[in-house]
Design a protein around this motif. Structure first.
Motif, short mmCIF file in Angstrom:
data_model
loop_
_atom_site.label_atom_id
_atom_site.label_comp_id
_atom_site.label_asym_id
_atom_site.label_seq_id
_atom_site.Cartn_x
_atom_site.Cartn_y
_atom_site.Cartn_z
N TYR A 176 14.27 -12.63 -24.71
CA TYR A 176 15.57 -13.07 -24.69
C TYR A 176 16.37 -12.99 -23.68
O TYR A 176 17.25 -13.93 -23.35
CB TYR A 176 16.38 -12.20 -25.86
CG TYR A 176 16.69 -10.83 -25.42
CD1 TYR A 176 17.79 -10.29 -24.59
CD2 TYR A 176 15.79 -9.90 -25.48
CE1 TYR A 176 17.91 -9.15 -24.44
CE2 TYR A 176 15.91 -8.47 -25.04
CZ TYR A 176 17.00 -8.23 -24.39
OH TYR A 176 17.19 -6.81 -24.12
N ASP A 177 16.12 -12.06 -22.38
CA ASP A 177 16.84 -12.16 -21.28
C ASP A 177 16.66 -13.23 -20.58
O ASP A 177 17.54 -13.64 -19.48
CB ASP A 177 16.59 -10.70 -20.63
CG ASP A 177 17.59 -9.70 -20.36
OD1 ASP A 177 18.92 -10.36 -20.32
OD2 ASP A 177 17.49 -8.65 -20.52
N THR A 179 16.57 -16.34 -21.14
CA THR A 179 17.76 -17.36 -21.39
C THR A 179 19.16 -17.01 -20.46
O THR A 179 19.49 -17.91 -19.91
CB THR A 179 18.06 -17.30 -22.88
OG1 THR A 179 18.46 -16.13 -23.11
CG2 THR A 179 16.71 -17.73 -23.57
N PHE A 180 19.35 -15.66 -20.56
CA PHE A 180 20.50 -15.33 -19.84
C PHE A 180 20.23 -15.44 -18.19
O PHE A 180 21.27 -15.71 -17.53
CB PHE A 180 21.04 -13.70 -20.17
CG PHE A 180 21.06 -13.74 -21.67
CD1 PHE A 180 21.77 -14.47 -22.27
CD2 PHE A 180 20.40 -12.41 -22.14
CE1 PHE A 180 21.71 -14.20 -23.72
CE2 PHE A 180 20.87 -12.25 -23.54
CZ PHE A 180 21.33 -13.50 -24.42
N THR A 183 20.85 -18.96 -17.19
CA THR A 183 22.34 -19.08 -17.38
C THR A 183 23.05 -18.59 -15.92
O THR A 183 23.98 -19.17 -15.41
CB THR A 183 22.82 -18.77 -18.71
OG1 THR A 183 22.45 -19.07 -19.79
CG2 THR A 183 24.39 -18.70 -18.65
N GLY A 210 18.22 -22.14 -21.27
CA GLY A 210 18.91 -20.95 -21.62
C GLY A 210 20.03 -20.85 -22.64
O GLY A 210 19.84 -21.36 -23.77
N THR A 211 21.00 -20.29 -22.30
CA THR A 211 22.16 -20.30 -23.12
C THR A 211 23.27 -21.44 -22.51
O THR A 211 24.44 -21.29 -23.67
CB THR A 211 22.95 -18.91 -23.23
OG1 THR A 211 23.34 -18.65 -22.03
CG2 THR A 211 21.90 -17.90 -23.88
N PHE A 214 25.05 -23.70 -25.32
CA PHE A 214 26.00 -22.92 -26.24
C PHE A 214 27.20 -22.60 -25.47
O PHE A 214 28.15 -22.74 -26.10
CB PHE A 214 25.36 -21.73 -26.69
CG PHE A 214 26.34 -20.57 -27.63
CD1 PHE A 214 26.31 -21.30 -28.90
CD2 PHE A 214 26.78 -19.71 -27.17
CE1 PHE A 214 27.36 -20.56 -29.71
CE2 PHE A 214 27.86 -18.97 -27.77
CZ PHE A 214 27.79 -19.18 -29.12
N LEU A 215 27.04 -22.32 -24.05
CA LEU A 215 28.41 -21.88 -23.35
C LEU A 215 28.88 -23.12 -22.52
O LEU A 215 29.86 -22.82 -21.93
CB LEU A 215 27.74 -20.77 -22.33
CG LEU A 215 27.19 -19.70 -23.08
CD1 LEU A 215 26.70 -18.54 -22.09
CD2 LEU A 215 28.44 -18.68 -23.83
N SER A 251 11.42 -24.27 -26.97
CA SER A 251 12.98 -24.79 -27.28
C SER A 251 12.56 -26.01 -28.33
O SER A 251 13.64 -26.47 -28.97
CB SER A 251 13.67 -25.17 -26.29
OG SER A 251 13.57 -24.06 -25.62
N ALA A 256 17.65 -24.97 -31.23
CA ALA A 256 17.80 -25.50 -29.88
C ALA A 256 18.13 -26.89 -29.61
O ALA A 256 18.90 -27.31 -28.59
CB ALA A 256 16.80 -24.87 -28.97
#
Length: 324
Positions: A176-177, A179-180, A183, A210-211, A214-215, A251, A256
């Motif tokens: 998971y990290d 993806t951050f 970002t 990554g994210t 969404f962001l 993805s 995604a």
């Protein structure tokens, strides 16, 4: 072995050259991640089974950053020469992103010249951070500027977070990290003005950004949250994000792809498998997800599958790969 006249081009396909594996030894490459075995033949077999005409190879984290000084420089050179030899054997099937001995920017610029001008590699691969610095750090901008000036694709792959005391819940960062981290490095490029100063940088970000999809809207609120960001915020955050390329490794699924497709122009989306760190069964899943996604028409699927990549990697077109 025959080469398909049309087929997928995989821009997120990892290689583990023997010289790199030997140098890594017992070091932990990515915490918590089972390190796979790899051979060129294994890649070719997976590619043939899944209609992948060509793959652009790269070394994943930790790059050559686990070494120091001249050892780091020598390993980067050895990996790039391995790539060149493999491409010479399979010119229509493999390309490669040059690995650079970062964070030494001067040495990286030297290796960039050798890897591109002498070895003829296809682009550059970098990680999201080196030491405690993300790619928006001013130290990296001269290197990014040269990559942009040369018109080279730059593939950015996440690495483990540089903060060693970060709680990870005993889970691998790639779960998971990563993806951050993608970002974080893109946000550093945005708010340090690098993407605006280098509008022609052909930056490919991993794993659907990554994210970032969404962001994306949230990132436009910088000056609202802190007025001191008024001068640092890009003139148009969404346009800057839409200027990036995004691969779909890990993805190609119903969660995604809708967000990515909403943010990114289909001309900026590229196929990626993440083999062999994701096994052959996952390539099957990725190809199925790519083919089944209802948000793209046939023309867009052709662009994402290979036509966009042919524009970035014209050598594959000259080697006989067709976009039709």
């Amino acid at each position: 072995m025959t080469t398909p006249s049309a087929g997928l081009i995989d821009v997120h396909h990892h290689a583990i050259p023997p010289v790199y594996r030997a140098a890594l030894g017992d070091s932990v490459a990515i915490p918590g991640v089972d390190y796979p075995t790899w051979t060129p033949q294994a890649s070719l077999e997976v590619m043939d089974r899944h209609g992948i005409a060509a793959s652009v190879l790269s070394v994943t984290a930790p790059g050559v950053g686990f070494l120091e000084g001249d050892e780091r420089i020598r390993l980067a050179r050895a990996v790039n020469e391995f790539y060149a030899g493999l491409i010479a054997e399979h010119p229509s099937r493999f390309g490669a992103f040059a690995i650079l001995p970062l964070p030494d920017v001067a040495a990286a610029k030297d290796e960039l010249g050798y890897a591109i001008d002498e070895l003829g590699l296809d682009g550059v691969g970098m990680l999201t951070s080196y030491g405690n610095r993300y790619l928006g750090d001013p130290e990296f901008e001269p290197l990014l500027a040269e990559i942009a000036e040369r018109g080279l694709p730059l593939h950015v792959h996440p690495a483990a977070p540089p903060a060693k005391d970060l709680a990870t819940f005993d889970l691998p960062p790639s779960l998971y990290d990563f993806t951050f981290e993608t970002t974080r490095t893109v946000v550093s490029l945005l708010f340090n003005g690098v993407l605006e100063r280098l509008p022609h940088l052909k930056l490919i970000v991993s794993h659907a950004g990554g994210t970032l999809p969404f962001l994306a809207k949230r990132l436009t609120y910088g000056p609202t949250i802190g007025k001191y960001l008024t001068e640092r915020a890009p003139a148009d955050v969404i346009a800057s994000l839409r200027g990036l390329y995004y691969d779909i490794a890990m993805s190609a699924n119903e969660y995604a792809l809708p967000a990515l497709t909403r943010l990114a122009d289909p001309e900026k989306i590229l196929f990626g498998s993440d083999f062999p760190f994701m096994p052959a069964e996952h390539t099957t899943e990725t190809v199925a997800g790519f083919n089944a996604y209802p948000g793209w028409n046939d023309e867009q699927r052709t662009a994402i599958g290979w036509a966009n990549s042919l524009k970035l990697f014209p050598r594959f077109a000259s080697a006989g790969h067709s976009a039709t």
